[in-house]
Design a protein around this motif. Sequence first.
Motif, PDB file in Angstrom:
ATOM      1  N   GLU A   8       0.792  -1.154   0.153  1.00  0.00           N
ATOM      2  CA  GLU A   8       0.005   0.094  -0.121  1.00  0.00           C
ATOM      3  C   GLU A   8       0.831   1.087   0.020  1.00  0.00           C
ATOM      4  OE1 GLU A   8      -3.786   2.322   2.210  1.00  0.00           O
ATOM      5  OE2 GLU A   8      -3.325   0.116   2.502  1.00  0.00           O
TER       6      GLU A   8
ATOM      7  N   SER B 293       0.051   8.589  -0.684  1.00  0.00           N
ATOM      8  CA  SER B 293       0.823   8.661  -2.021  1.00  0.00           C
ATOM      9  C   SER B 293       0.290   9.813  -2.822  1.00  0.00           C
ATOM     10  CB  SER B 293       0.522   7.311  -2.863  1.00  0.00           C
ATOM     11  OG  SER B 293       1.006   7.486  -4.248  1.00  0.00           O
TER      12      SER B 293
ATOM     13  N   GLY C 271      -1.810   9.141  -6.387  1.00  0.00           N
ATOM     14  CA  GLY C 271      -3.256   8.178  -5.905  1.00  0.00           C
ATOM     15  C   GLY C 271      -4.187   8.628  -7.261  1.00  0.00           C
ATOM     16  N   PRO C 272      -5.450   7.816  -6.950  1.00  0.00           N
ATOM     17  CA  PRO C 272      -6.584   8.224  -8.197  1.00  0.00           C
ATOM     18  C   PRO C 272      -6.982   9.667  -8.298  1.00  0.00           C
ATOM     19  CG  PRO C 272      -7.329   6.923  -6.280  1.00  0.00           C
ATOM     20  CD  PRO C 272      -5.870   7.114  -6.212  1.00  0.00           C
TER      21      PRO C 272
ATOM     22  N   PHE D  58      -3.334   8.683 -13.445  1.00  0.00           N
ATOM     23  CA  PHE D  58      -3.060   7.636 -12.604  1.00  0.00           C
ATOM     24  C   PHE D  58      -2.596   6.374 -13.683  1.00  0.00           C
ATOM     25  CE2 PHE D  58      -4.612   3.582 -10.328  1.00  0.00           C
ATOM     26  CZ  PHE D  58      -3.907   3.945  -9.236  1.00  0.00           C
TER      27      PHE D  58
ATOM     28  N   GLN E 117       1.183   4.644 -13.490  1.00  0.00           N
ATOM     29  CA  GLN E 117       1.017   3.147 -13.320  1.00  0.00           C
ATOM     30  C   GLN E 117       2.057   2.437 -14.569  1.00  0.00           C
ATOM     31  OE1 GLN E 117      -2.158  -0.431 -12.559  1.00  0.00           O
ATOM     32  NE2 GLN E 117      -2.575   1.301 -13.945  1.00  0.00           N
TER      33      GLN E 117
ATOM     34  N   ALA F   1      -1.483  -1.198 -10.442  1.00  0.00           N
ATOM     35  CA  ALA F   1      -2.141  -0.554  -9.130  1.00  0.00           C
ATOM     36  C   ALA F   1      -3.245  -0.073  -9.241  1.00  0.00           C
ATOM     37  CB  ALA F   1      -1.042   0.808  -8.930  1.00  0.00           C
ATOM     38  N   THR F   2      -4.198  -0.101  -8.093  1.00  0.00           N
ATOM     39  CA  THR F   2      -5.557   0.358  -8.187  1.00  0.00           C
ATOM     40  C   THR F   2      -5.728   1.466  -7.256  1.00  0.00           C
ATOM     41  OG1 THR F   2      -7.652  -0.592  -8.062  1.00  0.00           O
ATOM     42  CG2 THR F   2      -5.884  -1.857  -6.586  1.00  0.00           C
ATOM     43  N   GLY F   3      -6.703   2.132  -7.078  1.00  0.00           N
ATOM     44  CA  GLY F   3      -6.975   3.237  -5.984  1.00  0.00           C
ATOM     45  C   GLY F   3      -8.553   2.643  -5.678  1.00  0.00           C
TER      46      GLY F   3
ATOM     47  N   SER G  93     -11.380   1.438  -8.715  1.00  0.00           N
ATOM     48  CA  SER G  93     -10.780   1.588 -10.233  1.00  0.00           C
ATOM     49  C   SER G  93     -11.050   0.155 -10.534  1.00  0.00           C
ATOM     50  CB  SER G  93      -9.200   2.045 -10.470  1.00  0.00           C
ATOM     51  OG  SER G  93      -8.481   1.047  -9.645  1.00  0.00           O
TER      52      SER G  93
ATOM     53  N   ARG H 262      -7.002   6.022  -1.220  1.00  0.00           N
ATOM     54  CA  ARG H 262      -5.935   4.996  -0.932  1.00  0.00           C
ATOM     55  C   ARG H 262      -5.408   4.201  -2.237  1.00  0.00           C
ATOM     56  NH1 ARG H 262      -8.398   1.240   3.904  1.00  0.00           N
ATOM     57  NH2 ARG H 262      -6.211   0.328   3.659  1.00  0.00           N
ATOM     58  N   THR H 263      -4.282   3.901  -2.305  1.00  0.00           N
ATOM     59  CA  THR H 263      -3.707   3.245  -3.324  1.00  0.00           C
ATOM     60  C   THR H 263      -2.818   1.901  -2.875  1.00  0.00           C
ATOM     61  OG1 THR H 263      -3.316   5.505  -4.439  1.00  0.00           O
ATOM     62  CG2 THR H 263      -2.157   3.491  -5.329  1.00  0.00           C
TER      63      THR H 263
END
Length: 887
Positions: A128, A132, A135-136, A143, A147, A156-158, A181, A278-279
């Motif tokens: 995590e 960050s 982030g999204p 984003f 990535q 990566a995903t948010g 995402s 959050r990412t």
Amino acid sequence: MSWRRLDSLRLYRWLLRFYPAQFREEYREPMARQFRDDYREATTARERVGFWAGVLLDLARSLPAVTARELAQDLRQSIRVYRRRAFTTALAAVALALAIGVSTGVFSVLNALLGRALPFAEPERLVELVSSPFGPGRGRAEFIEWQRRSAYLEAATGFSVSAMNLIRDRDALRVNVAETSAGFFDLLGVRPVAGRTFASEEDQRGRSGVAVISHALWQQEFGGVPLAQGTTIHLNGQPLTIIGVAPARFDYPGDVSIWIPVVFDPGLVPKHEAFFFRTIGRLKPGITMKQAEAMFESEVRAAYPNRLAPTDENRARLVSLRNQIAGPVRQAGWVLSGMILLVLLTASANVAQLLLSRATERRQEMAVRTALGASRSRLAQQLITEATVLTGAAAALGLAVAHWTISIASTVVASPLAVQRYTLLDWRVLAFAILLAVWMGAVFGVLPLFSGRRHHEPGRLMRAQQGAEDPASGRFRFALIASQAGLSVILLACSLVMGRAFLKLLDVDLGFRPANVVTLTVSLDGTRYADRGSRWRYYTAALERVRSVPGIESAGAVSHLPLANSGLTAGTFELDSGQTVPTVVTNAATPGYFDAVGATLLQGRDFTASERPRAEGSVKSADAAGATPLQERDFTASERPRAELPVIVNDAFVQAAQYGGPMLGRVLKTQWSETPYVIVGVVSTARFAGPAFPGMPQVFWPVEEAPPTALTFAGRARGRAEAVLPAFRDAIRSVDPGVPVYNVKTLEQRLDDVLARPRFYTTAILFLTALAVLLACAGVYGAAHTSVANREREIGIRMAMGASPTRMRGMILRENLGPMAVGLTVGIWGAMAAGQSLGHLLVNASPPGWGNCAAAAAMLLLMAFGAVWIAAARVVTIDPAEAVRAE
């Protein structure tokens, strides 16, 4: 003899070691000779294979029977030994049960958080990106580009998590929703049990009207039947199509019921709560955690160097997903484990001292058995069996203590994910308890035997006095007493700090009075109350209902209640005198709210019903059968805002403004509103996050100026709040059953929830300390009592030669308090080092200083003095004449 025959004989002798000691001593050599003779007759490879098959079969048949027979003999002997000193045995077993039980309970928590497999594919590669800057929130295109260019992340995903209203027919359910995402499930390697997860393009605006629901929600709301194509749910009024069902017990990022791919389109589903992006990501193959951390910091330093300030609480960092899920519970768990280890060692020293005393009393018995042919291994087996019986019984009792510990931990420190539920029914937890009992039994059994091995010659032991102690045993006893004292003073000093810090929390002025206050929250998201006018009329009707509840003295509502653990909004305000106040929490309140929660109005007045003209028309409510609904319309022209809106500020705002003149009548301005505000009152500062955190500057305005979609109602009861709470809840529900009512609690219950974790940690440390202190005092008492009993003849002779009983008691005191003093001296340094970690348990707990350590040492020394003085009272009853005649 050939090498092959010799190697076979060695292997057979090695196999014979699995037999118990007595059987091995009697039959090892005859069995070895028989093996050698029989093996000589097997000349071919086939005969040797058959021969070895017969040997192993014979071992498999005879070994369990022989072991069980000899073990039963040792068990009967152990029971006879413990029956002679049942009271001290019971005390030792209870002490060990508490130590083993609490150790097992805490181990089950750490095992669930750090040892149990996460429901993800290759979880060790998941990380995590905390705080960050990539982030999204920067948008979908940026984003995805970040990535794609990442040197350390494969994907990566948010996401963000917030509570929403799930509306089905006329019922509303409050659920946690993760806005993600599209690659969320693919990154975690999670496959649905029904349907599908998100396609790669379904997180774009206009294509994100789909949802994946949890297995629990599927069972609860849809009965677990196959979902029809295009099944629709409504979240906060927004229709979404269900496309899949997540696996059972999957609820990441924690207690989530629905996942929707709208993180790049957060406005698709309206919500009133603040949300945080959050990412998470998956490391590329071959990239270690340390390398990824270095790459991440380098990336942040190049683009946003201010995000790596070491003093910044929101400092950007990269952590493993497992550690991030465990959160502060992991650190607190390790600290508690260290404290429990100290208690376990103290209990171990206590039991070792008990067994050493018994070994001293039984020295002549051991000498006789040795003279009759018992080997050292046979005696060790008997002592190990006796010790294992004690530790095994303690472990069995300890499982009940462990279950109690786990149940408390589950209510105070809930497991983050469904798969991490704390339980005893885990092979690691049960193996931990069993291995701990077996290991302690083996150590306790062997130590007394080898504590004075140079003085264990049979002839010398048989000539020794009954109960006489050799010098090596005396040194061993000295070390045990000193270690108990040192370990106990560490715990006692830490408990003094924890207790003082917790008492300070309880003594903090919260800025309100939580006693006798009932609270609950309603949310109008997705209901028929879409415009400001209808929302205000609903809130007005609800307030009228709750104020008419018998037993309610005053009632009001607020958008953000203290201790509610909800997201807050803040901004910057400027006084007409030029002062600027940054980071001011904004809140909306109704008349009567401050009286309901017991906040003190320091200056000015509360809001009144005349702050804005009442809405035209009567206020009506919908009953359960769907009667006349509340009217839905916006404010009329006669209800438009005034030139200056009245607001109330708290005392923290006044102090932050540093304005020397009167605050009442001052005008405030803020960037998000063209309408100025006028201060009509000053209220006491409420500590929103609880007593451990300071209150923030705050501005309240009347709810009717901009009615939010959610409010928390509070009512002050004349008597017990719990008695009024059901009627208070029913009064709100009677306004419109289609509006969800949740978080129905008293304000004291909310405070208890906030204090639950520090109370649990403090109580745990105090409990462990009390146990360790009692064990230390019991240990020094037992040592003194044993010393007097073993040296009764010596003491009698000394008294016959003129020594007084007081002098003899002083001698016993010096001999037993000396090891205590040595242990306390070493333990003080250990306490100051261990106290550095107390901040993981209580935010306001500081390391123990010299004063706390000295107080802890003095308390222990005083209690030890009393224990030894009581144990040495037997000196007074010794008759010198009888002692001399016996000698």
